[in-house]
Design a protein around this motif. Structure first.
Motif, mmCIF file in Angstrom:
data_model
loop_
_atom_site.group_PDB
_atom_site.id
_atom_site.type_symbol
_atom_site.label_atom_id
_atom_site.label_comp_id
_atom_site.label_asym_id
_atom_site.label_seq_id
_atom_site.Cartn_x
_atom_site.Cartn_y
_atom_site.Cartn_z
ATOM 1 N N ARG A 1 0.847 -1.186 0.000
ATOM 2 C CA ARG A 1 0.000 0.000 0.000
ATOM 3 C C ARG A 1 0.882 1.234 0.000
ATOM 4 O O ARG A 1 1.688 1.421 0.915
ATOM 5 N N LEU A 2 0.727 2.034 -1.022
ATOM 6 C CA LEU A 2 1.461 3.280 -1.122
ATOM 7 C C LEU A 2 0.600 4.429 -0.602
ATOM 8 O O LEU A 2 -0.619 4.425 -0.766
ATOM 9 N N SER A 3 1.268 5.402 -0.001
ATOM 10 C CA SER A 3 0.586 6.603 0.472
ATOM 11 C C SER A 3 1.267 7.833 -0.102
ATOM 12 O O SER A 3 2.482 7.837 -0.315
ATOM 13 N N CYS A 4 0.470 8.875 -0.314
ATOM 14 C CA CYS A 4 1.008 10.128 -0.827
ATOM 15 C C CYS A 4 0.295 11.262 -0.107
ATOM 16 O O CYS A 4 -0.918 11.401 -0.224
ATOM 17 N N ALA A 5 1.065 12.053 0.610
ATOM 18 C CA ALA A 5 0.509 13.185 1.344
ATOM 19 C C ALA A 5 0.941 14.476 0.684
ATOM 20 O O ALA A 5 2.139 14.697 0.448
ATOM 21 N N ALA A 6 -0.039 15.313 0.367
ATOM 22 C CA ALA A 6 0.247 16.609 -0.236
ATOM 23 C C ALA A 6 -0.005 17.698 0.795
ATOM 24 O O ALA A 6 -1.077 17.750 1.388
ATOM 25 N N SER A 7 0.975 18.534 1.008
ATOM 26 C CA SER A 7 0.829 19.617 1.980
ATOM 27 C C SER A 7 0.953 20.953 1.270
ATOM 28 O O SER A 7 1.652 21.081 0.266
ATOM 29 N N GLY A 8 0.256 21.945 1.779
ATOM 30 C CA GLY A 8 0.306 23.258 1.159
ATOM 31 C C GLY A 8 -0.928 24.040 1.494
ATOM 32 O O GLY A 8 -1.630 23.764 2.461
ATOM 33 N N THR A 9 -1.228 25.022 0.660
ATOM 34 C CA THR A 9 -2.323 25.932 0.969
ATOM 35 C C THR A 9 -3.661 25.483 0.410
ATOM 36 O O THR A 9 -4.693 26.005 0.788
ATOM 37 N N ILE A 10 -3.667 24.504 -0.484
ATOM 38 C CA ILE A 10 -4.921 24.050 -1.080
ATOM 39 C C ILE A 10 -5.603 23.079 -0.147
ATOM 40 O O ILE A 10 -4.995 22.126 0.332
ATOM 41 N N SER A 11 -6.879 23.289 0.083
ATOM 42 C CA SER A 11 -7.594 22.471 1.058
ATOM 43 C C SER A 11 -8.009 21.126 0.501
ATOM 44 O O SER A 11 -8.042 20.138 1.232
ATOM 45 N N SER A 12 -8.330 21.045 -0.774
ATOM 46 C CA SER A 12 -8.766 19.784 -1.366
ATOM 47 C C SER A 12 -8.332 19.761 -2.819
ATOM 48 O O SER A 12 -8.970 20.380 -3.674
ATOM 49 N N ILE A 13 -7.275 19.041 -3.096
ATOM 50 C CA ILE A 13 -6.685 19.022 -4.433
ATOM 51 C C ILE A 13 -7.590 18.271 -5.401
ATOM 52 O O ILE A 13 -8.091 17.194 -5.076
ATOM 53 N N TYR A 14 -7.770 18.816 -6.603
ATOM 54 C CA TYR A 14 -8.709 18.246 -7.553
ATOM 55 C C TYR A 14 -8.250 16.887 -8.080
ATOM 56 O O TYR A 14 -8.993 15.923 -8.111
ATOM 57 N N TYR A 15 -7.008 16.794 -8.516
ATOM 58 C CA TYR A 15 -6.530 15.627 -9.241
ATOM 59 C C TYR A 15 -5.333 15.042 -8.507
ATOM 60 O O TYR A 15 -4.339 15.727 -8.287
#
Length: 114
Positions: free
Chosen positions: A18-32
């Motif tokens: 199982r791979l995980s990917c965490a995106a951090s930044g100012t966007i609350s809910s990334i589209y794609y």
């Protein structure tokens, strides 16, 4: 935005990861949010895609074996990989896009071998 993958490793044929990917930044809910992979000597290819509204798409080679899911509250996307095959060996990359903002992760190695 920063993207960090985790969960790669060495697994025997037929196994799971199982791979995980965490995106951090100012966007609350990334589209794609998507997973790509690149095997040695081959071009990077799209593996699975998940949009904010739940639309998913898979490469033919992984349909029925891989499942992409996401947690919008955490801007995290997962890739559950079952019944892994040696041909799934590659570096797996997370890719996110929201409007003009795009980002790639550094990649995580997945090796399927006995």
């Amino acid at each position: 935005v920063q993207v960090v993958e985790s969960g790669g490793g060495l697994v025997q044929p037929g196994g799971s990861l199982r791979l995980s990917c965490a995106a951090s930044g100012t966007i609350s809910s990334i589209y794609y949010m998507a997973w790509y992979r690149q095997a040695p000597g081959k071009q990077r290819e799209e593996v699975a895609v998940n949009t904010r509204f739940g639309t998913t798409n898979y490469a033919d080679s992984v349909k029925g074996r891989f499942t992409i899911s996401r947690d919008n509250t955490k801007n995290t996307v997962y890739l559950q990989m079952n019944n892994l095959k040696p041909e799934d060996t590659a570096v797996y990359y997370c890719y996110v896009r929201d409007g003009t903002l795009t980002a790639w992760g550094q990649g995580t190695q997945v090796t399927v071998s006995s």
